[in-house]
Write an enzyme that holds these catalytic residues in place. Structure first.
Site, short mmCIF file in Angstrom:
data_model
loop_
_atom_site.label_atom_id
_atom_site.label_comp_id
_atom_site.label_asym_id
_atom_site.label_seq_id
_atom_site.Cartn_x
_atom_site.Cartn_y
_atom_site.Cartn_z
N THR A 1 -23.06 -22.18 -36.13
CA THR A 1 -21.83 -21.45 -35.52
C THR A 1 -21.13 -21.97 -34.34
O THR A 1 -19.69 -22.38 -33.55
CB THR A 1 -22.88 -19.73 -34.03
N LYS B 1 -31.68 -33.24 -16.12
CA LYS B 1 -32.50 -33.52 -15.00
C LYS B 1 -32.59 -32.09 -14.30
O LYS B 1 -32.65 -32.23 -13.48
CB LYS B 1 -30.78 -34.23 -14.33
N ARG C 1 -25.05 -20.61 -26.15
CA ARG C 1 -26.10 -19.82 -26.73
C ARG C 1 -26.94 -20.41 -25.88
O ARG C 1 -27.21 -21.72 -25.50
CB ARG C 1 -26.15 -20.83 -28.75
N HIS D 1 -26.02 -11.27 -31.27
CA HIS D 1 -25.54 -12.73 -31.99
C HIS D 1 -23.82 -11.86 -32.60
O HIS D 1 -23.98 -11.93 -34.03
CB HIS D 1 -26.65 -13.59 -32.44
#
Ligand code: CP
Length: 306
Positions: free
Chosen positions: A58, A85, A107, A135
């Site tokens: 993808t 972080k 995603r 999807h």
């Protein structure tokens, strides 16, 4: 579809699906002809790929699709970005937006992450997979592959086999395929079958042999091995024995049955090597078609000239 975010295929009409497939036919010709592939459709546009989960197909195909259309494309690796972080999804999206991008392909492991993104930033959002929810580009490339190999969609029977309950591919395929007039059969261990597809055109089977009799297409899903710990199926050996697609099992299906798998594959578990590499397999076509479909989606939503 100009300016439309693509978060789930269930938000697409049959006419919109048709327009994506039609555009993909044109882009596939350009990819296949060899030589210069770069177009100017999206020259001046900027696209960021933001992937919080691993991907080969993808992510690479969206990146190539944007580049083939002439856009500037940047891919962010969550492992080397400020996400490690502790930066939140909202702040990451707003940071990318502030750089003047036109689209974010994302995603994320959380269901609804792409819908959330549409609420907090203005660029077009394209969902490249959100948890077990959706999807959409996979469903479109599956339709495109079937139509290319079978010459039509309406009236075809497809069996989707495996972990239906946790599969964003299965969920998106069911909406896309029924919308285009296909009959869908879902087959898997009882613990992996859903209760939410209670509508016309969908039948649930606990027997794989019954499910694949007379179908035109078998879509084999990846076993999500992480689910085994949850005790949803006895063992991988048992899974392969009861739901694995191999040569022996294919004798029950039509001679010209088409085999799909979204990838990546667990070879020898849900699918055997002989089936993957046989003439009836369209798995490599799916990968190639993924680029054409993603070109079509980017072009139509960002205002190219397909
Ligand atoms: N089918 C699919 O989504 O594959 P990737 O995880 O490699 O993108």
């Amino acid at each position: 579809m100009l300016g439309k975010s693509v978060t789930a295929i269930k938000n697409f009409s049959a006419a919109e699906i048709r327009s994506v497939l039609d555009a993909a036919y044109k882009f596939k010709q350009i990819i296949k002809r060899g030589g210069e592939k770069k177009l100017s459709n999206l020259r001046g546009k900027a696209i960021v790929n933001l992937f919080y989960e691993p991907s080969t197909r993808t992510r690479t195909s969206f990146e190539l699709a944007g580049k083939y259309l002439g856009a500037d494309v940047v891919s962010i690796n969550s492992g080397t970005s400020s996400i490690v972080k502790g930066e939140s999804l909202r702040d990451t999206l707003r940071t990318i937006e502030a750089m003047g991008v036109d689209a974010i392909v994302m995603r994320h492991k959380a269901e609804g992450a792409a819908d959330f993104a549409t609420q907090v930033v203005k660029p077009v959002i394209i969902n490249a997979g959100d948890g077990a929810h959706a999807h959409p580009s996979q469903a479109l490339l599956d339709l495109f592959t079937i139509e290319q190999r079978k010459g039509r969609l309406a009236g075809l029977k497809v069996a989707i086999v495996g972990d239906i309950l946790h599969s964003r591919v299965a969920r998106s395929d069911v909406y896309a395929m029924t919308r285009m007039g296909m009959e869908v059969r879902l087959a898997g261990f009882k613990t992996l079958l859903p209760r939410f597809f209670d509508f016309d055109g969908v039948t649930v089977y606990e027997s794989l042999d019954d499910a694949i009799k007379g179908v035109d297409v078998i879509n084999v899903l990846r076993i999500q091995l992480e689910r085994q710990q949850a005790g949803l199926f006895p063992s991988t050996r048992e899974y392969a024995r009861v739901f694995g697609i191999n040569d022996e099992r294919l004798k029950l299906a039509a001679d010209n049955v088409l085999i799909l798998h979204p990838g990546p594959q667990n070879k020898g578990l849900e699918i055997s090597s002989e089936v993957t590499y046989c003439e009836r397999s369209a798995i490599q076509d799916q990968v190639q078609n993924g680029v054409a479909i993603r070109m079509a989606l980017l072009d139509l939503t960002l205002g190219g000239d397909a």
